[in-house]
Design a protein around this motif. Structure first.
Motif, short mmCIF file in Angstrom:
data_model
loop_
_atom_site.label_atom_id
_atom_site.label_comp_id
_atom_site.label_asym_id
_atom_site.label_seq_id
_atom_site.Cartn_x
_atom_site.Cartn_y
_atom_site.Cartn_z
N HIS A 93 34.10 47.53 49.65
CA HIS A 93 32.96 46.92 48.97
C HIS A 93 33.41 46.39 47.61
O HIS A 93 33.25 47.05 46.59
N ARG A 149 33.37 44.53 44.17
CA ARG A 149 32.32 44.14 43.22
C ARG A 149 32.92 43.19 42.18
O ARG A 149 34.14 43.17 41.99
N GLU A 172 35.60 44.34 39.87
CA GLU A 172 36.80 44.85 40.55
C GLU A 172 37.17 46.26 40.06
O GLU A 172 38.35 46.59 39.95
N TYR A 226 39.80 41.80 44.68
CA TYR A 226 39.73 40.72 45.66
C TYR A 226 41.06 40.57 46.40
O TYR A 226 41.08 40.31 47.62
N GLY A 256 29.03 43.64 50.44
CA GLY A 256 28.82 43.05 49.13
C GLY A 256 27.58 42.19 49.07
O GLY A 256 26.89 42.00 50.07
N GLU A 285 26.71 36.42 45.16
CA GLU A 285 27.90 36.15 44.37
C GLU A 285 28.78 35.19 45.18
O GLU A 285 29.31 35.55 46.23
N LYS A 314 31.70 34.08 44.80
CA LYS A 314 33.08 34.52 45.01
C LYS A 314 33.18 35.47 46.20
O LYS A 314 34.16 35.47 46.94
N PHE A 315 32.14 36.29 46.39
CA PHE A 315 32.11 37.19 47.54
C PHE A 315 32.04 36.39 48.84
O PHE A 315 32.75 36.68 49.80
#
Length: 239
Positions: free
Chosen positions: A43, A45, A48, A53, A71, A75, A77-78
């Motif tokens: 998971h 976040r 980080e 990532y 997640g 977001e 980026k997720f």
């Protein structure tokens, strides 16, 4: 048979506390699979603080069982991370930035339109989608309209009430699971499940496909060892 997916966030937390690569997150994930884990969950976040990532990219290269990435899809980026790695499953969780841990499910009525759109994005790439929900028949029914493949029942309330009155604690989960089955939704579960409450939950929830367990399992492994602990959890969830 219910699958056990081991959440390795806490391994990453320990690693990050000192820098370097001890413990080695990749090795732990591979060892967890070797010891019997039927899936690996992470998971990441935005801060980080545990899973980075880059960890997701590194894990994707080596995971042989099911890889589950949790997640908040709000977001961007997720979303990009999931689409770049194409795990077996993405679990959508309505976390807010800086939140310590997940503490509620989606309002699948209020966020119906948004969930439909984002779930379609992942499913178009062949990724199975599960959404985090509270044990509410109203929320489960609305979840079915989003196009999700599965729901993940948020089990903190069950775990909190288990020792006082386990029958009362599990009652809303049974109702929610029965409705989910009727609606054709797969059922996952997670949050605060442990060696004490897992077997009762697994035995009483119809159609339970997967449990995701991290914090309690990693804590137990400090006493029992990781291999032994995973085997203990497998025995509990299989009744």
């Amino acid at each position: 048979m219910t699958k056990l997916s081991v959440n390795i966030n806490k391994i990453a937390t320990l690693r990050n506390s000192r820098g370097g690569n001890n413990p080695d997150l990749i090795k732990v994930a591979l060892d967890a699979e070797r010891f019997g884990a039927e899936g690996i969950t992470v998971h990441p976040r935005p801060d980080e603080r545990h899973i980075r990532y880059q960890d997701v990219f590194d894990l994707k290269k080596v995971i042989q069982t099911e890889f589950n990435i949790e997640g908040n899809p709000k977001e961007q980026k997720f979303v990009e991370l999931v689409l770049a790695n194409k795990p077996a499953q993405v679990t959508l969780v309505p976390d807010t930035e800086g939140q310590l841990t997940s503490n509620h499910g989606w309002d699948t009525i209020k966020h119906q339109s948004y969930l439909k759109d984002i779930i379609a994005v992942f499913k178009a790439e062949g990724i199975r989608v599960s959404i985090f929900v509270d044990p509410s028949e109203e929320m489960v029914e609305a979840a079915q309209s989003t196009g999700t493949d599965r729901i993940e029942l948020y089990t903190e309330a069950y775990a909190s009430g288990f020792h006082e009155d386990k029958e009362r604690a599990i009652k809303p989960y049974i109702k929610a699971a029965k409705l989910a089955e009727k609606l054709g939704l797969g059922i996952n579960a997670g949050h605060d499940l442990d060696l004490h409450n897992l077997q009762y939950f697994s035995q009483n929830i119809p159609g339970l496909l997967e449990v995701s367990i991290g914090h309690a399992l990693i804590c137990d492994s400090l006493y029992f060892g990781l291999e032994n602990t995973i085997q203990m959890y497998l025995r509990q969830k299989n009744g």
